[in-house]
Design an enzyme around this catalytic site. Structure first.
Site, PDB file in Angstrom:
ATOM      1  N   CYS A  59       4.185  -1.416   5.692  1.00  0.00           N
ATOM      2  CA  CYS A  59       3.424  -0.634   4.713  1.00  0.00           C
ATOM      3  C   CYS A  59       2.434   0.289   5.417  1.00  0.00           C
ATOM      4  O   CYS A  59       2.217   1.438   5.001  1.00  0.00           O
ATOM      5  CB  CYS A  59       2.656  -1.566   3.764  1.00  0.00           C
ATOM      6  N   CYS A 117       1.139  -6.388   5.218  1.00  0.00           N
ATOM      7  CA  CYS A 117       2.466  -5.799   5.456  1.00  0.00           C
ATOM      8  C   CYS A 117       2.395  -4.723   6.532  1.00  0.00           C
ATOM      9  O   CYS A 117       1.863  -3.629   6.297  1.00  0.00           O
ATOM     10  CB  CYS A 117       3.005  -5.232   4.140  1.00  0.00           C
TER      11      CYS A 117
END
Length: 317
Positions: free
Chosen positions: A90, A87
């Site tokens: 993230c 991700c």
């Protein structure tokens, strides 16, 4: 979020794992990692000490969730950072959270959880997209947000939560007084009664009505999605599996429903991932959203769900 997300199953599972580990000469179960295995490390995770509560940033797994999140939240606000290695957003958010946690001087602690390594936790939080940050106090989720936010926005968000919890957590006026148990929502009770009586359309209408008024009601939203799938899948012609054109998004999604109802989840997921690969814009978003909804019908630890999640990530990024 309090009352909408039930974390008790994670505590029960941790208790069972602890009892299993205490049995002499007991080998780990095949579906359970050995006690004391390596913890998942988030991007840039650290163990920089806070002023009064030990590490400011913790790597948390299924095995340590009870102690590091649920028990710790009885005395200290815990922010749960749900992330994954693949991700990109993230990796933008995590350093900001870690820096703020280090500078918080023990007023709160950051618990980082890799959703791929700990899928049961992700399921408990009903995670549909990451990054997702959930604030936990006294064992209950009290607030959450998705996506990347600035340092100033997160600081204000945390300050607002701490202000509201001033009389609940130790050190506040309430000195840790337990919150009053919440009464059952009569709307949810009525919907469940219709469901148990076989009135699926009526139950679905009730759940949708709750979500329309309270979009954040995760329990009602989840129940509505499950019922929507069953009713939608039963309405499809099973022949759609063979007749769906590769470029017909609606037909391919219908075929995936039929395959899933026929206990062929891998084939159903493959259909939608194939659509994601060859579409863009609204069609791609619609296919991705449908696949995430279907994932929620299964235990997130199922190997075919884990595999499909990774394949979806590859198709998207």
């Amino acid at each position: 979020m309090s009352g909408a997300v039930d974390l008790s199953a994670l505590k029960e599972r941790a208790d069972a794992q602890r009892q299993q580990a205490q049995r002499p000469a007991a080998a780990p179960r095949a579906d359970q990692p050995p006690n004391g295995g390596p913890a998942g490390g988030g991007p840039g995770a650290s163990s920089t000490p806070g002023a009064s509560s030990g590490p400011a940033v913790l790597d948390v797994t299924d095995e340590t969730f009870e102690a590091e999140v649920l028990e710790r939240s009885q005395r200290q606000l815990v922010l749960v950072d749900l992330w994954a290695e693949w991700c990109g957003p993230c990796k933008q958010l995590s350093p900001v959270l870690e820096s703020l946690a280090t500078r918080a001087q023990g007023s709160w602690v950051l618990a980082k959880i890799d959703v791929d390594a700990s899928p049961r936790i992700a399921q408990a939080f009903r995670v549909q997209s990451i990054p997702m940050v959930v604030a936990i106090a006294q064992g209950q989720p009290v607030a959450a947000f998705n996506g990347v936010r600035s340092e100033a926005e997160i600081t204000q968000w945390v300050d607002d939560i701490l202000a509201q919890l001033g009389d609940v957590l130790p050190g506040g006026d309430g000195a840790g007084a337990a919150a009053e148990p919440e009464a059952d929502d009569p709307r949810m009770v009525a919907a469940e009664e219709k469901l148990n009586a076989g009135d699926f359309d009526g139950a679905l209408a009730d759940y949708r009505a709750i979500v329309e008024v309270e979009p954040e009601n995760i329990e009602a939203a989840s129940a509505a999605r499950n019922l929507e799938f069953v009713l939608r899948a039963q309405a499809h012609d099973p022949a759609i599996v063979e007749t769906a054109a590769p470029t017909d998004v609606d037909a391919q999604l219908a075929a995936a429903d039929v395959l899933l109802m026929s206990q062929r989840p891998e084939e159903a997921f493959d259909r939608i991932i194939a659509v994601v690969k060859v579409t863009a814009g609204d069609d791609r978003t619609r296919a991705r959203t449908r696949l995430l909804e279907l994932f929620e019908l299964f235990d997130p630890a199922e190997p075919f769900v884990i595999t499909a999640r990774r394949r979806l990530a590859t198709a998207l990024y």
